[in-house]
Design a protein around this motif. Structure first.
Motif, PDB file in Angstrom:
ATOM      1  N   ILE A 230       0.833  -1.202  -0.067  1.00 58.03           N
ATOM      2  CA  ILE A 230      -0.126   0.046   0.038  1.00 58.03           C
ATOM      3  C   ILE A 230       0.975   1.291  -0.035  1.00 58.03           C
ATOM      4  N   VAL A 231       1.945   1.321   0.947  1.00 59.55           N
ATOM      5  CA  VAL A 231       2.732   2.693   1.129  1.00 59.55           C
ATOM      6  C   VAL A 231       3.729   2.619  -0.198  1.00 59.55           C
ATOM      7  N   THR A 232       4.147   1.535  -0.641  1.00 60.32           N
ATOM      8  CA  THR A 232       5.135   1.589  -1.833  1.00 60.32           C
ATOM      9  C   THR A 232       4.447   1.873  -3.120  1.00 60.32           C
ATOM     10  N   THR A 233       3.216   1.484  -3.349  1.00 63.85           N
ATOM     11  CA  THR A 233       2.557   1.546  -4.453  1.00 63.85           C
ATOM     12  C   THR A 233       2.172   3.231  -4.531  1.00 63.85           C
ATOM     13  N   GLU A 234       1.661   3.715  -3.373  1.00 62.05           N
ATOM     14  CA  GLU A 234       1.173   5.186  -3.247  1.00 62.05           C
ATOM     15  C   GLU A 234       2.471   5.933  -3.572  1.00 62.05           C
ATOM     16  N   LEU A 235       3.628   5.589  -3.277  1.00 60.28           N
ATOM     17  CA  LEU A 235       5.071   6.392  -3.490  1.00 60.28           C
ATOM     18  C   LEU A 235       5.274   6.448  -4.855  1.00 60.28           C
TER      19      LEU A 235
ATOM     20  N   LEU B  33      11.070   7.575 -11.130  1.00 60.72           N
ATOM     21  CA  LEU B  33      11.586   7.074  -9.995  1.00 60.72           C
ATOM     22  C   LEU B  33      12.132   5.873 -10.401  1.00 60.72           C
ATOM     23  N   VAL B  34      13.508   5.538  -9.593  1.00 63.35           N
ATOM     24  CA  VAL B  34      14.204   4.416  -9.935  1.00 63.35           C
ATOM     25  C   VAL B  34      13.921   3.567  -8.586  1.00 63.35           C
ATOM     26  N   ALA B  35      13.037   2.713  -8.723  1.00 61.21           N
ATOM     27  CA  ALA B  35      12.780   1.935  -7.331  1.00 61.21           C
ATOM     28  C   ALA B  35      12.244   0.455  -7.576  1.00 61.21           C
TER      29      ALA B  35
END
Length: 395
Positions: free
Chosen positions: A266-271, A279-281
């Motif tokens: 949830i957190v990373t998808t939002e980020l 964004l390199v992630a």
């Protein structure tokens, strides 16, 4: 469920008011009874109306606005905008722009090497940086280029994920630094779990100076226990600088989920959605999981130490620190506006890292120096001040 109403009475007036009235109708809500904190994305804003609002905002301020940013606007902000009070929406968009720029500076990639040289200096006393929250050293770029000494970042690699305690973490870095600097003669900088390692290196006489940055300003972290929900809220604030409306939305989503991996997603998808292209992630989920594990280790370490020493803890800590000869500098960024007792605040920070209290009267306590940064809520400025303080401490 929100009440559908006839909004035809609002069709008169400015083009802006008519557009917002049409938006309320399209959403099928009464803005007067809909919670102000809900975002347009949560309500279910359709793309056609999102594009129309996007174009209106871009015309208003001659800036680029993404659809994701439009959907992060809250009902309360839009009501203000409809009434002609455009300040909150403008402030929100400015914060989004700055936060996105800062996020795009990061690379969420787990390192493969044990250490990384951060400047071209080859002479002078080396400075070693403990792993950061995001596992890169972007926040210390200015420091590395300003020091006329070698600056080396100690990386958190995937192999380190096998470590499950702070004791194992300390042993790992002690062994690595003995390999890198067999003759000693270096300084260290760290925060979070790295602050404990810095203290350990100082107590062992392996370093002459240790600088720790106290980023654990949340009152909930002064104890030894933190609920999983509180842990996620805490890490969310550490992981990225985002406007409150987006953080609040993420927290509402987290409360609906109990599985840790799903919460991380949830957190990373939002980020990732928030940052957009560029964004390199590739390892962002894994890095977030590592941060959670590091915080759990730190909490367990403190609880274990306090249980072991009980009422004798302060005496034991004071005795241990009275024998060391190096210098420890703690840098604490904190907004002091609502702090009544600064000494109490500093005392809690010392206690967080199991450092002796200033009033214990132990010989050598003067060699522990605490510097407060009355920080303002802007990541660039906070990092700049931290870099300045660390630079001053190491010169």
């Amino acid at each position: 469920m929100y009440i559908k109403v006839d909004m035809s009475a609002k069709e008169s007036g400015s083009k802006k008011s008519r557009m917002i009235a049409e938006l309320w109708r399209a959403l099928g809500i009464d803005p007067e009874v809909t919670p102000n904190h809900l975002t347009l994305g949560e309500i279910g804003l359709e793309s056609m109306f999102a594009v129309e609002l996007q174009q209106e905002l871009e015309r208003e301020w001659n800036v680029k606005v993404s659809l994701n940013h439009v959907k992060s606007i809250t009902i309360g902000m839009l009501k203000d905008y409809e009434a002609g009070n455009i300040g909150n929406v403008k402030k929100h968009l400015d914060e989004l722009k700055q936060a996105r720029a800062n996020l795009l500076k990061q690379k969420f990639v787990i390192p493969t090497e044990t250490h990384t040289r951060l400047n071209a200096e080859t002479t002078g006393r080396p400075v070693y940086l403990m792993p950061t929250v995001l596992l890169n050293f972007t926040m210390f770029d200015e420091l590395a280029q300003s020091l006329n000494r070698p600056v080396i970042g100690l990386n958190w690699t995937r192999e380190m994920c096998k470590l499950t305690t702070i004791k194992e973490l300390n042993q790992y870095f002690i062994k690595l630094l003995k390999q890198l600097e067999p003759n000693g003669g270096y300084d260290v900088v760290g925060y979070l779990d790295g602050a404990i390692t810095c203290s350990k290196l100082l107590l062992k006489g392996m370093v002459d100076k240790a600088v720790i940055i106290d980023v654990l300003s949340d009152e909930r972290f002064t104890g030894d226990q933190l609920s999983e929900e509180d842990l996620f809220v805490f890490t969310l604030n550490m992981f990225s600088e985002m406007p409150d409306s987006i953080k609040d939305k993420i927290i509402r989503e987290l409360k609906k989920e109990t599985d840790t991996k799903a919460r991380i997603r949830i957190v990373t998808t939002e980020l990732v959605d928030f940052a957009g292209k560029g964004l390199v992630a590739p390892d962002i989920d894994e890095i977030y999981a590592i941060l959670l594990a590091r915080l759990r280790m730190l909490l367990s370490y403190r609880a274990e130490k306090r249980k072991k020493f009980s009422n004798r803890l302060k005496m034991a800590i004071g005795k241990k620190w009275s024998k060391r000869t190096g210098k420890l500098i703690m840098i604490k960024p904190f907004v002091l506006d609502n702090v009544d007792d600064v000494d109490e605040l500093i005392g809690k920070s010392r206690d967080t890292y199991l450092l002796p209290a200033a009033q214990d009267g132990n010989d050598g306590n003067d060699n522990i120096e605490v510097t407060i940064i009355n920080s303002i809520p802007n990541l660039d400025q906070i990092n700049a001040e931290i870099n300045d303080k660390v630079l001053a401490a190491l010169k």
